[in-house]
Design an enzyme around this catalytic site. Structure first.
Site, PDB file in Angstrom:
ATOM      1  N   SER A 117     -17.843  88.913 -14.427  1.00 24.51           N
ATOM      2  CA  SER A 117     -17.684  90.330 -14.644  1.00 24.51           C
ATOM      3  C   SER A 117     -16.640  90.669 -15.702  1.00 24.51           C
ATOM      4  O   SER A 117     -16.610  91.800 -16.193  1.00 24.51           O
ATOM      5  CB  SER A 117     -17.288  91.016 -13.335  1.00 24.51           C
ATOM      6  OG  SER A 117     -15.996  90.573 -12.911  1.00 24.51           O
ATOM      7  N   LYS A 135      -8.130  94.379 -17.668  1.00 25.67           N
ATOM      8  CA  LYS A 135      -9.419  94.634 -17.010  1.00 25.67           C
ATOM      9  C   LYS A 135      -9.306  95.893 -16.159  1.00 25.67           C
ATOM     10  O   LYS A 135      -8.321  96.058 -15.433  1.00 25.67           O
ATOM     11  CB  LYS A 135      -9.795  93.421 -16.150  1.00 25.67           C
ATOM     12  CG  LYS A 135     -11.172  93.512 -15.501  1.00 25.67           C
ATOM     13  CD  LYS A 135     -11.517  92.217 -14.758  1.00 25.67           C
ATOM     14  CE  LYS A 135     -12.903  92.274 -14.133  1.00 25.67           C
ATOM     15  NZ  LYS A 135     -13.279  91.003 -13.471  1.00 25.67           N
ATOM     16  N   SER A 165     -15.966  84.888 -12.315  1.00 20.33           N
ATOM     17  CA  SER A 165     -15.915  85.989 -13.277  1.00 20.33           C
ATOM     18  C   SER A 165     -14.844  85.867 -14.350  1.00 20.33           C
ATOM     19  O   SER A 165     -14.785  86.709 -15.252  1.00 20.33           O
ATOM     20  CB  SER A 165     -15.728  87.323 -12.537  1.00 20.33           C
ATOM     21  OG  SER A 165     -16.904  87.678 -11.871  1.00 20.33           O
TER      22      SER A 165
END
Length: 493
Positions: free
Chosen positions: A161, A78, A185
């Site tokens: 997210s 990420k 998330s």
């Protein structure tokens, strides 16, 4: 040869040890898969050269018999984790060109154990969002697709997210990925894409080198295809880090050993407050199915009460923006990233922050600045912290009656890109089941539990006692086995 990108991490490690294929062959298969998946927009930066170098080193270790726990595993990272010398953006315009001079502890731990980096994954800007639609680099598409009432294909969000992470694991172009979870998330996108997502206890994984959103909530965790892979990956990620004052100095247990397949006598708490008004019948059905699976395996369901749950979302949307407004104050165009000049220093700040931050980030900074301002601090931020303490007490009392909690992960399946986009309140409600555990700092996990009638994945959430990821994994393993093999998303068929 078996389709290498369809192997789980555990299967791939076994194949490498048996010399069925090499780490270089596995990595090359994933590099090709990443290139083919570009229309899904899951990666911000691809790093094939780094991946190939790391794979060659893995093959050398396998040949020498000195292979490491994750040797040769091609991961997506990420783009909230700082990676030395590699563009790190947090999906924001304001970090244009930022290449850290250091490695985050999480990525350092994974590379120490032999993992291979395929690239940096897209996310909601600064991890603020529930749909992966606020990224400066554009939205990520879910490998799953749906149909509108007229039968036409709909492009769906992967959740947020960690939407790029979720899409890459679900779509078979990363064997696993790192995620971060502030209010859900990791767990919500895992549910939307039919994968496993684990948010460890706050303090279990170091936050050092992870770009901060809300410091008292952010926590890194693994996103994988199986529960066993989640145990494997968390084993590498977790551990004390003296560079992070919130990292807890506690030995990480043998997480793979927790997968005993035996939950007889375990008490599973069913919080009555999670049966919210208007909850879709399908969510209720999958929740009940989960209860039945655990009963059949020898666990005992127990109804528990978490009376302050109804305040959790409002509390979160005071605490998280307050911390974000403080954390993001450092992005001013002076030290790194974007700079937009003005006639003086003040105008340079205004121009840089006005152009550098997207709409959702600006909204949260303004909310956070307001609740922290003189005259309002006590009325909003301090009161929210008091309510947060009550929410944590609710969980502590519930765990006097049970060993683990079972709830739905999200109140819906994945929705279409554009849907809810102009309604921030509706968007915030996506996290209604995940936020309470985040406020209490508890470990939570989403496990695939089958498909809804619209053909899209549904997840079940487990919430455990602090630092009891072992029970979380043990119960998740039972749900995974009871749910059976999960279908592939249409993108992979």
């Amino acid at each position: 040869m078996t389709n290498l990108t369809h192997l789980s991490m555990s299967e791939a490690l076994a194949g490498l040890k048996a010399k069925d294929f090499t780490a270089l062959e596995l990595t090359n298969a994933y590099i090709a898969a990443v290139e083919a998946a570009r229309p899904l927009n899951a990666f911000i930066t691809e790093t094939p050269d780094i991946a190939l170098e790391q794979a060659k080193a893995s093959d050398a270790r396998y040949a020498a018999g000195t292979n490491l726990p994750l040797d040769g595993m091609p991961l997506g990272i990420k783009d909230l984790f700082c990676t030395k010398g590699v563009l790190t953006t947090a999906a924001s315009h304001i970090l244009d060109g930022f290449k850290p001079e250091y490695e985050s502890t999480i990525t350092e731990n994974l590379f120490r154990d032999g993992a291979v980096m395929l690239g940096k994954l897209n996310l909601d800007e600064f991890a603020m969002g529930s749909a992966n639609i606020t990224s400066y680099y554009g939205p990520v598409l879910n490998p799953w697709t749906g149909k509108d009432p007229a039968g036409a294909d709909r492009k769906l969000v992967p959740g947020g997210s960690s939407g790029g992470s979720a899409a890459s694991v679900s779509g078979r172009f990363a064997i696993a990925a790192t995620g971060t979870d502030t209010g859900g998330s990791i767990r919500q996108p895992a549910s939307f894409t039919g994968i496993v997502g684990l948010k460890p206890t706050y303090g279990r994984c170091s936050r050092w080198g992870t770009i901060a959103f809300a410091s008292s909530l952010d926590q890194a965790g693994p996103m994988t295809r199986t529960v066993r892979d989640a145990a494997l990956m968390l084993q590498s990620m977790a551990g004390f880090d003296p560079k992070d004052s919130t990292s807890v100095d506690m030995k990480v247990p043998d997480l793979l050993a927790s997968l005993t397949g035996d939950i007889r006598g375990l008490r599973v708490g069913i919080p009555k407050e999670y049966r919210v008004d208007g909850m879709p019948a399908e969510i209720e059905r999958v929740w009940q199915q989960g209860i039945e699976w655990l009963k059949a395996a020898g666990a005992t369901p127990v109804e528990v009460s978490l009376p302050h749950t109804k305040y959790a979302l409002a509390t979160y949307y005071v605490v998280a923006p307050a911390e974000c407004s403080s954390n993001l104050a450092r992005y001013d165009g002076v030290r790194f990233g974007l700079r937009v000049e003005g006639k003086d220093l003040k105008e340079m700040y205004e121009n840089t922050r006005g152009e550098g931050f997207g709409k959702e980030v600006r909204r949260r900074i303004l909310i956070g600045t307001y609740v922290l301002s003189a005259g309002y601090y006590d009325a909003y931020y301090l009161k929210a912290q008091k309510v947060r303490a009550r929410i944590a007490e609710d969980f502590a009392k519930a765990f006097e009656q049970c060993d683990i909690l079972l709830t739905p992960t999200a109140p819906s399946t994945a929705f279409a890109i554009g849907e809810k986009q102009d309604d921030p309140i509706s968007m915030y409600l996506n996290d209604v089941f995940t936020v309470p555990a985040s406020l209490a700092g508890l470990p939570g996990m989403s496990v695939p539990a089958g498909l809804a009638s619209d053909g899209l994945p549904l997840g079940l959430q487990l919430i455990g006692r602090p630092f009891d990821e072992e029970t979380l994994l043990r119960v998740a393993d039972i749900i995974e086995k009871a749910a059976g093999p999960q279908p592939l998303p249409p993108y992979c068929r």
